[in-house]
Design an enzyme around this catalytic site. Structure first.
Site, mmCIF file in Angstrom:
data_model
loop_
_atom_site.group_PDB
_atom_site.id
_atom_site.type_symbol
_atom_site.label_atom_id
_atom_site.label_comp_id
_atom_site.label_asym_id
_atom_site.label_seq_id
_atom_site.Cartn_x
_atom_site.Cartn_y
_atom_site.Cartn_z
ATOM 1 N N SER A 112 27.187 -8.686 75.009
ATOM 2 C CA SER A 112 27.655 -9.377 76.208
ATOM 3 C C SER A 112 28.137 -8.376 77.253
ATOM 4 C CB SER A 112 28.812 -10.318 75.851
ATOM 5 O OG SER A 112 28.356 -11.412 75.113
ATOM 6 N N ASP B 88 31.183 -16.214 84.402
ATOM 7 C CA ASP B 88 31.649 -15.389 83.283
ATOM 8 C C ASP B 88 31.441 -13.904 83.569
ATOM 9 O OD1 ASP B 88 32.830 -15.016 80.763
ATOM 10 O OD2 ASP B 88 30.873 -14.787 79.815
ATOM 11 N N HIS C 253 34.628 -13.000 79.370
ATOM 12 C CA HIS C 253 35.191 -13.296 78.050
ATOM 13 C C HIS C 253 35.395 -12.039 77.209
ATOM 14 C CE1 HIS C 253 30.872 -13.267 76.800
ATOM 15 N NE2 HIS C 253 31.375 -12.777 75.684
#
Length: 391
Positions: free
Chosen positions: A247, A174, A144
């Site tokens: 992230s 992801d 993402h």
């Protein structure tokens, strides 16, 4: 005359004997003195050797009992003089020094145009982190972070800026793999035999809110799963803070070795829930497996059966089928709801997760023999696995 001569000879012999006795006595005394000196020297040497042996033994025992003497420049009396000692604070600085340089900042730009003449295109920049996994420039991050990006820029901790190419991605975990072209890249320490345990201390390294590289600390609260059927809800769980920008960063242990890839997907998917003390990371073993498949194929190919399953609690270990998807390999092979699958290709199953991992890691087009229990009968059904449909 003869008698007199005999007497003279006897007197001379007696005189000679008398004159020689002092010389022999002196020689004997010297010999005794030398022997005494030798004995004393030998005694002194024995004492010295015995003392040295005791000293060596004491030093060995001291080194074994006090490891600090081997690692630091301490004199023995400092160990026993507590007034001179200072307790060193617990620190993870060494771990951060080892792993920190391999954690990079990632800036992805999405250029948007509305089609109107004369309108300037809008640029949206997303922030994230990444981990250099290989000296050839392969970087792991969250998908993402770079999804639909027109431009990806990687910034190393030494300030070097590099343009990155997206090699491939996996939506289920992801994860995405980038590659940069550069020399002498710092690679994060990795241990293929590493097994995380609940209670392990972990450090999350990343670039939250574009503040620069920061480190947060926590412990592992759940070890997660490492099979290809794993979803983000089955990732490694910990309580180290993961904020926007973290992230794709590194989760390391106290030795600086990679434990997982940080993910904020759970928090992003549940923005209305006040989540505290729960953060997720893709376990290292799974992340490494995904990375190799992406490098090899550009994507992750998973096998699919098409069933809803749960652990079986009866005599047969494995999983019980709750439902079968339409037009799935399971339906075409004749599997039904209520069937208990306890073996796949003669592999005894321990749980539903075990069976689904075997299926997910099977190449599409492969036929597997399923041993099932149905209405107290044991059956063997061949099932041809296909690739998991795209969402």
């Amino acid at each position: 005359m003869v008698t007199r001569n005999k007497i003279d000879i006897n007197n001379r012999l007696t005189l000679d004997k008398t004159l020689s006795e002092p010389k022999d006595y002196v020689s004997l005394q010297k010999i005794n003195l030398i022997k005494i000196i030798q004995l004393k020297i030998l005694s002194v040497l024995k004492t010295i050797f015995r003392s040295a042996s005791y000293g060596v033994m004491f030093a060995v025992v001291l080194l074994l009992l006090v490891p600090e003497l081997r690692e630091k420049n301490l004199s023995p009396w400092q160990i026993f003089n507590k007034s001179e000692q200072q307790t060193q604070p617990l620190s993870y600085a060494k771990a951060v020094r080892l792993a920190g340089p391999a954690v990079v900042n990632i800036y992805s730009e999405d250029i948007q145009t509305d089609g109107n003449y004369g309108q300037q295109p809008r640029t949206t920049t997303r922030l994230g982190s990444g981990v250099i996994m290989h000296e050839r420039g392969y970087i792991l991050t969250n998908y993402h972070v770079v999804q639909s990006a027109d431009l990806i820029v990687v910034v190393l901790q030494r300030g070097q800026k590099l343009h990155a190419e997206l090699i491939g991605y996996d939506e289920i975990t992801d994860l995405a793999v980038l590659q940069v072209q550069a020399n002498n890249l710092p690679v994060i320490p990795q241990n293929s035999t590493l097994k995380s345990q609940v209670g392990d201390v972990v450090l999350a390294i990343g670039n939250p809110l574009n503040l620069g590289q920061t480190v947060t600390q926590g412990i592992v609260s759940a070890t997660g799963q490492v099979g290809l059927s794993t979803s983000y809800l089955q990732f490694l769980q910990m309580d180290a803070a993961i904020n926007n920008g973290n992230s794709g960063g590194a989760l390391i242990n106290s030795n600086g070795q990679l434990v997982g890839i940080n993910s904020a997907k759970f928090a992003q998917a549940n923005r209305n829930v006040n989540i505290q003390g729960i953060s997720f990371a893709v376990p290292f073993e799974l992340a490494h497996k995904i990375m190799l498949k992406i490098i090899e194929n550009g994507r992750v190919v998973r096998g699919w059966l098409g069933v809803d399953a749960q652990d079986n609690v009866s005599n047969f270990k494995g999983f019980i089928i709750n439902g079968v998807s339409a037009k799935s390999p399971a339906m075409q092979a004749g599997l039904k709801a209520g069937d208990v699958v306890y073996q796949i290709n003669n592999i005894q199953l321990g749980s539903a997760k075990h069976g689904l991992d075997i299926i997910a890691e099977t190449a599409p087009g492969t036929t597997l023999n399923f041993n099932i229990s149905r209405a107290n009968q044991q059956l063997t059904l061949p099932v041809t696995i296909v690739e998991i449909p795209k969402i």
